[in-house]
Write an enzyme that holds these catalytic residues in place. Structure first.
Site, short mmCIF file in Angstrom:
data_model
loop_
_atom_site.label_atom_id
_atom_site.label_comp_id
_atom_site.label_asym_id
_atom_site.label_seq_id
_atom_site.Cartn_x
_atom_site.Cartn_y
_atom_site.Cartn_z
N LYS A 48 0.87 -1.18 0.00
CA LYS A 48 0.00 0.00 0.00
C LYS A 48 0.90 1.23 0.00
O LYS A 48 1.57 1.52 0.98
CB LYS A 48 -0.90 0.00 1.25
CG LYS A 48 -2.21 0.66 1.05
CD LYS A 48 -2.46 2.07 1.54
CE LYS A 48 -1.58 2.83 2.43
NZ LYS A 48 -1.40 4.23 2.00
N GLU A 108 10.17 1.39 10.66
CA GLU A 108 11.12 2.50 10.52
C GLU A 108 10.31 3.76 10.78
O GLU A 108 9.54 4.19 9.92
CB GLU A 108 11.74 2.45 9.11
CG GLU A 108 13.05 3.20 9.03
CD GLU A 108 12.86 4.57 8.45
OE1 GLU A 108 12.61 5.50 9.24
OE2 GLU A 108 12.95 4.71 7.23
N CYS A 127 13.40 11.19 7.34
CA CYS A 127 13.40 10.72 8.74
C CYS A 127 14.73 10.91 9.43
O CYS A 127 14.79 11.06 10.64
CB CYS A 127 13.05 9.24 8.81
SG CYS A 127 11.48 8.87 8.09
N GLU A 170 9.40 16.12 15.52
CA GLU A 170 10.11 16.17 14.24
C GLU A 170 9.46 17.24 13.36
O GLU A 170 8.27 17.16 13.07
CB GLU A 170 9.96 14.78 13.61
CG GLU A 170 10.92 14.45 12.54
CD GLU A 170 10.72 13.00 12.06
OE1 GLU A 170 9.68 12.37 12.35
OE2 GLU A 170 11.62 12.51 11.36
C1 SIN Z 1 13.54 8.08 5.18
O1 SIN Z 1 13.38 9.30 5.29
O2 SIN Z 1 12.78 7.31 5.75
C2 SIN Z 1 14.61 7.45 4.34
C3 SIN Z 1 15.73 8.29 4.05
C4 SIN Z 1 16.91 7.58 3.44
O3 SIN Z 1 16.86 6.44 2.98
O4 SIN Z 1 17.95 8.21 3.43
#
Ligand code: SIN
Length: 483
Positions: free
Chosen positions: A172, A250, A284, A385
């Site tokens: 998805k 993650e 992230c 964040e």
């Molecule tokens: C992410 O922001 O989840 C991945 C970033 C990355 O692979 O560098």
């Protein structure tokens, strides 16, 4: 452009024919209407994946490798149209989109090659009449739920190890950016991935809980791999407990970036530019808190402000664009809330600090690359964040103080620091409570390296041989009566 569900080798509308709109974040224009999958579509996808599992798992790893290599080659062949599609639906500048396609193809290549090395073990038995053998086997049907910030790389980094391991997939994609994922699945079909092995069900925000909920409740789905927010990750962990699925999560980060007094200041500025402003800060692993030693603070801020102030903001179609639009109005609102809160509590915007709208950046979703000084832990941006182009600088005095500040968060995805003192490097690298540490380096993600967090940033790893492990389980065989 593919806009339908892909289930059991057939492109098809949602069972109830519902659709949702995908819009360009640069100007809010309509790009496409896409099948809005629901529970019935999710069930069909799981049926197809379960039906295809046995044959796919039984194929020699080398055959799966060759199909994945073909997929990689097709992705590389189509780099231009795929990059243009990412830029249209996600907004990042074209050069970054091209980079993302290469990054995604690199994961497919990596796992194609890693899949043929999923070795087991022979263990020395304590008696001569027995043999102990360990096999590594595909976990089964995997549900893959991906984010909007890297619509090609994140789905490739989950699907490629799953297929290499012998799993089948129901996926998805993020509701803001389903088109790139659908295009990649189309190429996987062209590469010869058999019907049912890879299925994709896009869904709107409203219908996502229905689709994912169906997979959570389905005992045939043995694993979920999710990239996204910590609250959703926790929900998936709770809901998947009823069928005890394996999970790779993650989740959110709140990365510290520390500049010690002995650092190479120019290198630290360049490292921050690379890690903070990539994808407009919508990453992230992007630093969220920049701690700078008080003795080098002003020098660092001056250099950073000059670099950030020169960044060009505009749509992906503008060749000079370095920072594109944020993904949507909600993202803009959050960035604005964080900056306003920080300024109200005493921070100073030395660059940026406001939305942008001009002859080039004509849409509603642009935010100026920003440097804030005087940040403190009382500000929302120190514990949430921001996910935008905002570098908040917190001054500090001692190593002990800054390590405590860096770890004072429930999150633990990435951390970065700059220092030229080798003893400090080893001390701080082991003291930081994060799954990844950049030491004098801002660009840390790579196919060969394990990507993932600790604490409330999740568990499981993507990339490297650990990324394949997450799609395998361990089966022990004990053969007796040999003497
Ligand atoms: C992410 O922001 O989840 C991945 C970033 C990355 O692979 O560098």
């Amino acid at each position: 452009m593919e806009t339908l569900n892909f289930i059991g080798g057939r492109w098809q509308a949602a069972q109830d024919a519902r659709q949702f709109e995908v819009r360009n974040p640069a100007d809010d224009s309509l790009i496409a209407t896409v099948a809005d999958g629901g529970a019935a579509d999710a069930r069909l996808a799981a049926d197809a994946a379960a039906g295809a599992l046995h044959a796919w798992k039984a194929r020699p790893p080398r055959e799966r490798c060759l199909i994945l290599k073909k997929w990689q080659a097709l992705i590389e062949r189509d780099v231009e149209p795929l990059a243009a599609l990412i830029s249209r639906e996600q907004g990042k500048p074209l050069a970054e989109s091209r980079g993302e396609i290469a990054y995604a193809a690199g994961y497919v290549e990596w796992f194609a090659e890693e899949g043929v090395r999923a070795h087991g073990e022979v263990i020395a038995a304590p008696v001569t009449s027995k043999r102990y053998i360990v096999l590594r086997e595909a976990v089964g049907v995997v549900a893959v739920v991906t984010p909007w910030n890297f619509p090609a790389a994140m789905i490739a980094r989950k699907i490629a190890p799953a297929l290499a391991a012998g799993c089948t997939v129901v996926a998805k994609p993020a509701e803001d950016t389903p088109l790139t994922s659908l295009a990649l699945v189309k190429l996987a079909e062209e590469a010869g991935v058999p019907p049912g092995v890879l299925n994709i069900v896009p869904a709107s925000r409203d219908r996502t809980p229905e689709v994912v909920g169906e997979w959570l409740a389905d005992g045939r789905v043995r694993k979920i791999s999710f990239t996204g927010s910590t609250p959703v990750g926790k929900l998936l962990a709770r809901e998947s407990a009823t069928t005890l699925k394996k999970l790779s999560l993650e989740l959110g980060g709140n990365a510290p970036f520390i500049v010690f007094e002995d650092a190479d200041i120019n290198a630290a500025v360049e490292g921050l530019m690379a890690s903070k402003f990539r994808n407009g800060g919508q990453t992230c692993v992007s630093p969220n808190r920049v701690y700078v030693h008080q003795t080098v603070h002003d020098r660092f801020v001056d250099k950073l402000a000059a670099r950030v102030g020169a960044l060009k903001v505009g749509p992906a179609t503008w060749p000079q664009a370095e920072i594109g639009p944020m993904i949507n109005a909600r993202a803009l609102d959050k960035i604005e809330r964080h900056v306003n809160d920080a300024v109200a509590k005493g921070a100073k915007a030395v660059v940026g600090g406001c939305r942008v709208r001009n002859d080039v950046a004509t849409g509603p979703n642009y935010y100026a690359p920003t440097v804030l000084t005087g940040a403190t832990k009382e500000m929302a941006l120190s514990c949430e964040e921001t996910f935008g182009p905002v570098a908040a600088i917190f001054p500090f005095a001692t190593e002990e103080e800054v390590v405590a500040l860096a770890n004072d968060t429930p999150y633990g995805l990435a951390g970065y620091f700059y220092s030229n003192d080798v003893k400090r490097i080893w001390r701080v690298a082991s003291a930081l409570e994060t799954g990844m540490v950049g030491i004098n380096e801002g660009a840390i993600a790579a196919q060969a390296a394990p990507f993932g967090g600790v604490k409330e940033s999740g568990y499981g790893r993507e990339g490297s041989h650990w990324g394949l492990d997450d799609y395998l389980h361990t089966k022990y065989l004990c053969q007796g009566n040999l003497a």
